[in-house]
Design a protein around this motif. Structure first.
Motif, PDB file in Angstrom:
ATOM      1  N   SER A   1       0.852  -1.332  -0.086  1.00 50.58           N
ATOM      2  CA  SER A   1      -0.266   0.251   0.147  1.00 50.58           C
ATOM      3  C   SER A   1       0.886   1.750  -0.407  1.00 50.58           C
ATOM      4  N   GLY A   2       1.951   1.018  -0.011  1.00 53.54           N
ATOM      5  CA  GLY A   2       3.534   2.354   0.191  1.00 53.54           C
ATOM      6  C   GLY A   2       3.557   2.890   1.477  1.00 53.54           C
ATOM      7  N   LYS A   3       3.139   2.240   2.687  1.00 53.07           N
ATOM      8  CA  LYS A   3       3.706   2.814   3.914  1.00 53.07           C
ATOM      9  C   LYS A   3       4.560   1.849   4.163  1.00 53.07           C
ATOM     10  N   THR A   4       5.415   2.479   4.480  1.00 51.35           N
ATOM     11  CA  THR A   4       7.249   1.978   5.046  1.00 51.35           C
ATOM     12  C   THR A   4       7.256   1.351   6.114  1.00 51.35           C
ATOM     13  N   VAL A   5       6.366   0.601   7.054  1.00 51.92           N
ATOM     14  CA  VAL A   5       6.951  -0.581   8.120  1.00 51.92           C
ATOM     15  C   VAL A   5       8.156   0.065   9.310  1.00 51.92           C
TER      16      VAL A   5
END
Length: 434
Positions: A93-97
């Motif tokens: 989704s494009g989120k950097t964990v």
């Protein structure tokens, strides 16, 4: 790998529970992928794969932020054991964990390029369980510790021997046989209830031979190179000699028909004291306690008749969930994630969260707390007494052992495959892993 569900279900459930955790103020509540919030706080995203502790995970993040007001934590929890899927979904989704929970084998397989080097972190001084990546650097923080061996009903065994049983006194196969005979003589027809699910007989029981090397990876690499001869190896054979004893019709409740769906029945049998011993891990306690309030403990799985053999005097213990910091996070985010790890290890609230609230066995010798689960407590004691060896499942591809090699091991137990054929099946599998 735990609790009331069976290990075969651990990585199959899906779903995401999200907790947006912040202090006061509108700016602090934003949960986008920015490295900092509008008011200058470092924003980190941490994922938890143990869905059963989602509430505790959320509270831990709140407590951490209360003591670190310059850090905003977005804590996300997957459904039971769904760490990998959650990380994949968020990344897609494009989120950097910033920091993800995953299984130990992930950093040498699927996520071998994900983590940063944690070898210089202070907490390494307080635990031997940091998990190494393919470069030999510690990249995995040992979040949860578990262990497996021969689980026994203390009341049944104490009665059989006429006293207080010392589980580490069973340090040879002959002593195990003698104990089984004593249990039979006390009125227990079948001392052992041996369940034969694929994960149990394969990536748990059948990987123990890897511990004959100080680093189990040594044996794995030899198998891949085709230079390790299983059929002539005394440790590999020794574990199957012991398995023959445990699954024999003389001692095993299911010995006449050793293969079947016996997990629940085995726990009922040992929980009620109708049998005394099963092979499993600390996650079995929920099934046992649901049946009875009796006490349970661990004894080692003896591999031969040498009482000085370290393998006969230890139980398999190690991390089953690790926290890994993303190399693609900013330096500020990485530093904030490291603070969270230090908080778990050195802060009283962090220590309490891990053991008392989440009921997780701590990997760290400085943690003063002990889980109430008696099997977990037995593992904690074994750690302190240096009576543990590596959790051998962490050094194999558990899916392959459960889905591919377990079939041959189950055939061996049912006497439909020879030990030589089993050795060949395992060696062939590894030669194809090059």
């Amino acid at each position: 790998m735990k609790k009331t569900w069976k290990k075969t279900m651990l990585w199959t459930m899906t779903g995401v529970l999200a907790f947006t955790l912040a202090g006061c103020g509108k700016a602090s509540s934003q949960t986008d992928d920015a490295a900092t919030t509008a008011d200058g706080k470092v924003n980190i995203v941490i994922t938890n794969g143990k869905g059963e502790i989602a509430t505790q995970w959320a509270q831990a993040a709140k407590d951490f932020m209360a003591e670190n007001p310059d850090i905003h934590v977005e804590a996300l929890s997957g459904a039971v054991g769904d760490t990998v899927n959650l990380l994949d979904k968020l990344t897609a989704s494009g989120k950097t964990v910033t920091m993800a929970m995953m299984s130990p084998d992930s950093i040498t397989n699927k996520y071998k390029d994900f983590g940063i080097d944690l070898s210089q972190e202070k907490w390494n001084q307080d635990t031997p369980y940091g998990v190494k990546d393919t470069n030999g650097k510690i990249a995995g923080f040992p979040f949860s510790i578990e262990g497996f061996g021969l689980v026994y009903n203390k009341n049944v065994v104490d009665k059989a021997i006429g006293g207080s049983f010392d589980p580490f006194s069973i340090n040879t196969r002959d002593k195990l046989k003698e104990l089984l005979d004593q249990i039979k003589a006390s009125g227990i027809t079948y001392p052992v209830a041996y369940q034969t699910e694929n994960w149990s007989v394969a990536n748990h029981y059948s990987t123990q031979f890897l511990n004959q090397a100080a680093d189990p990876t040594t044996i794995v690499n030899q198998l891949k190179a085709g230079t390790f001869d299983l059929a002539s190896n005394p440790v590999w054979n020794g574990y199957y000699d012991t398995l023959d004893l445990l699954t024999s019709p003389e001692y095993n409740k299911y010995g006449e028909r050793p293969l079947g769906k016996y997990y629940d029945d085995a726990h009922v049998s040992v929980g009620k004291g109708e049998s005394a011993i099963l092979f499993n891990g600390n996650w079995a306690y929920d099934s046992l306690k649901a049946v009875s309030g009796e006490s349970f403990g661990f004894m080692p799985v003896p591999v031969d008749n040498d009482p000085s053999n370290p393998l006969n005097n230890k139980i398999a213990v190690g991390p089953t969930n690790i926290l890994v910091i993303n190399k693609n996070a900013t330096p500020e985010q990485q530093a904030a994630a490291k603070k969270f790890l230090d908080w778990i290890v050195y802060n009283k609230k962090g220590q309490d969260f891990l053991v008392n609230q989440a009921q997780i066995i701590s990997a760290f010798k400085n943690n003063p707390y002990k889980v109430s689960n008696p099997l977990g407590a037995a593992i904690s004691d074994a750690i302190k007494e240096d009576k543990t060896m590596p959790f051998s499942s962490n050094y194999v591809k558990v899916e392959d052992w459960g889905n591919i090699l377990a079939q041959d091991i189950q055939k061996y137990i049912a006497k439909k495959e020879t030990r030589a054929e089993l050795a060949q099946a395992i060696e062939t599998y590894y030669k194809n892993q090059k």
